[in-house]
Each structure stands twice: as C-alpha cells, then as structure tokens.
Design an enzyme around this catalytic site. Structure first.
Site, PDB file in Angstrom:
ATOM      1  N   MET A  37     -10.811   2.878  -9.300  1.00  0.00           N
ATOM      2  CA  MET A  37     -11.952   2.289  -8.606  1.00  0.00           C
ATOM      3  C   MET A  37     -11.529   1.926  -7.149  1.00  0.00           C
ATOM      4  O   MET A  37     -12.273   1.297  -6.505  1.00  0.00           O
ATOM      5  CB  MET A  37     -11.978   0.723  -9.296  1.00  0.00           C
ATOM      6  CG  MET A  37     -12.671   0.741 -10.588  1.00  0.00           C
ATOM      7  SD  MET A  37     -13.345  -0.597 -11.359  1.00  0.00           S
ATOM      8  CE  MET A  37     -12.065  -1.973 -11.016  1.00  0.00           C
ATOM      9  N   ALA A  39      -9.524   1.545  -3.279  1.00  0.00           N
ATOM     10  CA  ALA A  39      -8.765   0.545  -2.912  1.00  0.00           C
ATOM     11  C   ALA A  39      -7.114   1.225  -3.276  1.00  0.00           C
ATOM     12  O   ALA A  39      -6.344   0.372  -3.777  1.00  0.00           O
ATOM     13  CB  ALA A  39      -8.840  -0.840  -3.115  1.00  0.00           C
ATOM     14  N   HIS A  44      -1.821   4.350  -8.214  1.00  0.00           N
ATOM     15  CA  HIS A  44      -2.907   5.407  -8.274  1.00  0.00           C
ATOM     16  C   HIS A  44      -2.240   6.702  -7.968  1.00  0.00           C
ATOM     17  O   HIS A  44      -2.675   7.687  -8.612  1.00  0.00           O
ATOM     18  CB  HIS A  44      -3.851   5.087  -7.547  1.00  0.00           C
ATOM     19  CG  HIS A  44      -4.590   3.844  -7.763  1.00  0.00           C
ATOM     20  ND1 HIS A  44      -5.011   2.848  -6.964  1.00  0.00           N
ATOM     21  CD2 HIS A  44      -5.375   3.482  -8.746  1.00  0.00           C
ATOM     22  CE1 HIS A  44      -5.568   1.745  -7.466  1.00  0.00           C
ATOM     23  NE2 HIS A  44      -6.031   2.207  -8.574  1.00  0.00           N
ATOM     24  N   ASP A 159      -2.341  -1.470 -17.277  1.00  0.00           N
ATOM     25  CA  ASP A 159      -3.402  -1.800 -17.955  1.00  0.00           C
ATOM     26  C   ASP A 159      -3.142  -1.364 -19.399  1.00  0.00           C
ATOM     27  O   ASP A 159      -3.904  -0.682 -19.808  1.00  0.00           O
ATOM     28  CB  ASP A 159      -4.899  -1.289 -17.294  1.00  0.00           C
ATOM     29  CG  ASP A 159      -4.861  -1.870 -15.771  1.00  0.00           C
ATOM     30  OD1 ASP A 159      -5.306  -3.011 -15.801  1.00  0.00           O
ATOM     31  OD2 ASP A 159      -4.658  -1.007 -14.940  1.00  0.00           O
ATOM     32  N   SER A 197      -4.886  -3.301  -6.762  1.00  0.00           N
ATOM     33  CA  SER A 197      -5.844  -3.062  -5.618  1.00  0.00           C
ATOM     34  C   SER A 197      -5.979  -4.816  -5.285  1.00  0.00           C
ATOM     35  O   SER A 197      -6.584  -5.275  -4.122  1.00  0.00           O
ATOM     36  CB  SER A 197      -7.290  -2.444  -6.123  1.00  0.00           C
ATOM     37  OG  SER A 197      -6.914  -1.388  -6.553  1.00  0.00           O
ATOM     38  N   ARG A 198      -6.102  -5.585  -6.381  1.00  0.00           N
ATOM     39  CA  ARG A 198      -6.406  -7.098  -6.272  1.00  0.00           C
ATOM     40  C   ARG A 198      -5.323  -7.596  -5.487  1.00  0.00           C
ATOM     41  O   ARG A 198      -5.724  -8.904  -4.853  1.00  0.00           O
ATOM     42  CB  ARG A 198      -6.518  -7.551  -7.446  1.00  0.00           C
ATOM     43  CG  ARG A 198      -7.978  -7.168  -8.217  1.00  0.00           C
ATOM     44  CD  ARG A 198      -8.158  -8.112  -9.404  1.00  0.00           C
ATOM     45  NE  ARG A 198      -9.475  -7.725 -10.169  1.00  0.00           N
ATOM     46  CZ  ARG A 198      -9.651  -7.027 -11.027  1.00  0.00           C
ATOM     47  NH1 ARG A 198      -8.552  -5.888 -11.119  1.00  0.00           N
ATOM     48  NH2 ARG A 198     -10.919  -6.691 -11.281  1.00  0.00           N
TER      49      ARG A 198
HETATM   50  P1  AMP Z   1      -8.034   0.704 -11.091  1.00  0.00           P
HETATM   51  O1  AMP Z   1      -8.428   1.400  -9.775  1.00  0.00           O
HETATM   52  O2  AMP Z   1      -7.560  -0.471 -10.833  1.00  0.00           O
HETATM   53  O3  AMP Z   1      -9.456   0.829 -12.113  1.00  0.00           O
HETATM   54  O4  AMP Z   1      -7.020   1.637 -11.735  1.00  0.00           O
HETATM   55  C1  AMP Z   1      -7.165   3.185 -11.866  1.00  0.00           C
HETATM   56  C2  AMP Z   1      -5.996   3.623 -12.465  1.00  0.00           C
HETATM   57  O5  AMP Z   1      -4.789   3.498 -11.897  1.00  0.00           O
HETATM   58  C3  AMP Z   1      -5.952   3.047 -14.086  1.00  0.00           C
HETATM   59  O6  AMP Z   1      -5.383   3.984 -14.898  1.00  0.00           O
HETATM   60  C4  AMP Z   1      -4.646   2.135 -13.719  1.00  0.00           C
HETATM   61  O7  AMP Z   1      -4.112   1.684 -15.034  1.00  0.00           O
HETATM   62  C5  AMP Z   1      -3.925   2.691 -12.803  1.00  0.00           C
HETATM   63  N1  AMP Z   1      -2.862   1.877 -12.054  1.00  0.00           N
HETATM   64  C6  AMP Z   1      -3.389   0.798 -11.508  1.00  0.00           C
HETATM   65  N2  AMP Z   1      -2.365   0.021 -11.024  1.00  0.00           N
HETATM   66  C7  AMP Z   1      -1.281   0.610 -11.264  1.00  0.00           C
HETATM   67  C8  AMP Z   1       0.075   0.587 -11.126  1.00  0.00           C
HETATM   68  N3  AMP Z   1       0.794  -0.252 -10.480  1.00  0.00           N
HETATM   69  N4  AMP Z   1       0.976   1.631 -11.656  1.00  0.00           N
HETATM   70  C9  AMP Z   1       0.480   2.629 -12.273  1.00  0.00           C
HETATM   71  N5  AMP Z   1      -0.817   2.839 -12.458  1.00  0.00           N
HETATM   72  C10 AMP Z   1      -1.547   2.021 -12.132  1.00  0.00           C
END
Ligand code: AMP
Length: 294
Positions: A37, A39, A44, A159, A197-198
């Site tokens: 998503m 940020a 990522h 997650d 991102s948060r």
């Molecule tokens: P998001 O943009 O938050 O939807 O995350 C996109 C992908 O990145 C998802 O598969 C998340 O589980 C992964 N992700 C987010 N934060 C982390 C992190 N700190 N370490 C590894 N993967 C992450």
C-alpha cells in the site's frame, strides 16, 4: 547475481499489465510479486530483494485498498509518498510497478457478490477487531493475483494473520497451483520496533515508547512456562497499559490455526500476537514461541 533492472516500467491500467506480463511469462520469465500500500520502508524493500535474489522478474504494486479499512479515518490518514516510493523501487532494481486507480481494481464497484470462506480465521484477532478487513484483503488480492498471476508471492510475517488468510485465499481460488506463497521475516528498526508505514504517524514522544511492544513480546517469549497462559500475560498487558498503550489483544495463539491457547503444553507451536493503540496509531506485531526446554 541475477540482473538488476535499470529502468522500472510503471503501469496504471489493469488490462495493460495483464497482457504485458502474459508476454513476459511466454518469454520464460518467472514473476515475483510484492503487493503493497506504499509509504515504502526497508521491510517492503526486503520483500522486493527476495524476489530479485530468486531471479524473478519483480513486480511491485502500490494501491491503498479502501475495502480493507474498517476505520475511515485510518484510510484517510494513510501516508502517501508515491514519488519517493517510485524512486526507492527503481533504485533497488524493481522491474515493474503497478500503480492502479480504484476504478482499475474495482471496475464494477467494490460490492462483493459473495464473501470468501475464511472460516474461523476471520473471527480471530485482527478479524475480530477490524470487521470486514480480511474480506477486503481477499478482494484486492484476488484481483491483483488474477492480473499478475505470479509464480512467487512475497508477503511479510509482520502481518502474520494476513499471511494465513492469503494462503487460504490461494487454496480457495486454486491459485496455489500456480503461485508459491513466500512468507518473509519482519524487518525492525534498530530499537526493535517493527517497520510499518503507520510508524510515520507516531509523534516523537510515542515513537520513543513504541519499542516496548516488541520488548514485551520478547520478554513473554523468554519467560513463558507451560501451564495457564493468561495469568502469565496479565503483568505484561498491565505494563503496556501503564506506559500509555491501549491493547486490543495480547495473546498466545496456535501458529497454524491462530486459535487462542489457554493452556500451553510447552510443545505446541505458538505465536504471541499483539495489537495496541498508541495515541491514534494502531500497531501490530508478533513473535514465534520456541518450544520449552523441559
Ligand atoms: P502494506 O504496505 O503495509 O500493506 O505491506 C505490504 C507488504 O509488506 C505486506 O506483505 C506486509 O506484511 C509487508 N511488510 C510490512 N511491514 C513489514 C516489515 N516490517 N517487515 C517485513 N515485511 C513487512
């Protein structure tokens, strides 16, 4: 070392990326997909690096999916840093970015004709505190997977429940025959806070407190004894509350089904899961509990 793409191609239209990737597949490329998503942070980018290291033709997507936000203000405040994201992806060798609008993802609107059968997984933890969240995750992932049809799907264990849900989606839709799910470890800041991102939304004073979440998980992992779980968790929960966190849950769950464990036998593979608000920002994290040394 597999070759690193020097120029990243950006697609906005669903049909165009579908056709392009079909050609790419015919040419013999193996596709590695990293849905996000935006940020973007190093967590990522580690997923992307896994795809590159595997020799995949790497495809990232950035789409802030409205249907997975149960809280409208969380959606409105979701950080957006597209230009920086593009720069990062390109500099790290991403071959292709899919950057669709909502109408490309949901050409017929966001209404779902039937829910995905996620079983009990949907009622637990994130599903319980964020009603509808996992249906939204499945809705967007189903669409993205249909367009990209990756050989490898890279997602983060931060997650953890989402990893279980998406694996179930792959099985439900039969896509597990073409797509291998690759769970990747959680990347953390130097002080242990799981990258997210948060985190950008945390004011400095809360950012200072935030690592306590992971410290709490580590301390539970180190001290957990076989027997009743809840009485062992209470002091940790109280400590978080005392430092200004508002936990939705802090619990031990079976690593596979995510069913809550009330009595731990010391052998069952388990996860400590936590979700807690710090101010307006909701943080989640988890650690695996290793079996007890009897
Ligand atoms: P998001 O943009 O938050 O939807 O995350 C996109 C992908 O990145 C998802 O598969 C998340 O589980 C992964 N992700 C987010 N934060 C982390 C992190 N700190 N370490 C590894 N993967 C992450």
């Amino acid at each position: 070392m597999p070759p690193i793409a020097l120029i990243m191609i950006i697609f906005h239209e669903a049909e165009t990326i579908r056709q392009y990737l079909q050609q790419q597949r015919k040419k013999g490329s193996r596709l590695g997909f990293v849905p996000t998503m935006g940020a973007l942070h190093e967590g990522h980018l580690a997923l992307l690096q896994n795809a590159i290291d595997a020799g995949d033709f790497s495809v990232a997507s950035i789409f802030v999916n409205p249907t997975q936000f149960n809280d409208p203000s969380d959606y409105q405040k979701y950080p957006i840093t597209i230009e920086e994201d593009i720069r990062l992806l390109e500099s790290r060798g991403c071959a292709m970015l899919f950057l669709p609008s909502a109408s490309e993802i949901y050409p017929n609107g966001t209404e779902m004709s039937h829910p995905y059968d996620l079983g009990a997984l949907e009622q637990r933890w994130e599903g319980r505190y964020r009603p509808g969240h996992f249906q939204g995750v499945c809705q967007v992932m189903d669409r993205l997977l249909g367009l990209v049809q990756p050989d490898h799907l890279y997602m983060g264990l931060k997650d953890y429940q989402q990893c279980q849900v998406v694996q179930r989606l792959l099985a439900l839709t039969g896509r597990d025959r073409e797509t291998l799910f690759i769970p990747c470890p959680t990347l953390r800041e130097a002080d242990g806070l799981a990258m997210s991102s948060r985190n950008r939304r945390l004011p400095a004073s809360d950012r200072e407190k935030a690592p306590l979440l992971y410290q709490t998980l580590q301390s539970i992992r180190a001290s957990l004894q076989p027997g009743e779980v809840e009485k062992q968790l209470i002091p940790h929960r109280q400590h978080l509350i005392g430092r200004g966190f508002r936990p939705d849950y802090l619990a031990l769950a079976d690593a596979r089904t995510l069913e809550e464990i009330h009595q731990w036998d010391g052998r069952q593979e388990a996860m400590v899961l936590v979700a807690a608000y710090l101010g307006e920002v909701r943080l989640i994290d988890n650690v695996e509990v290793l079996s007890y040394k009897f």
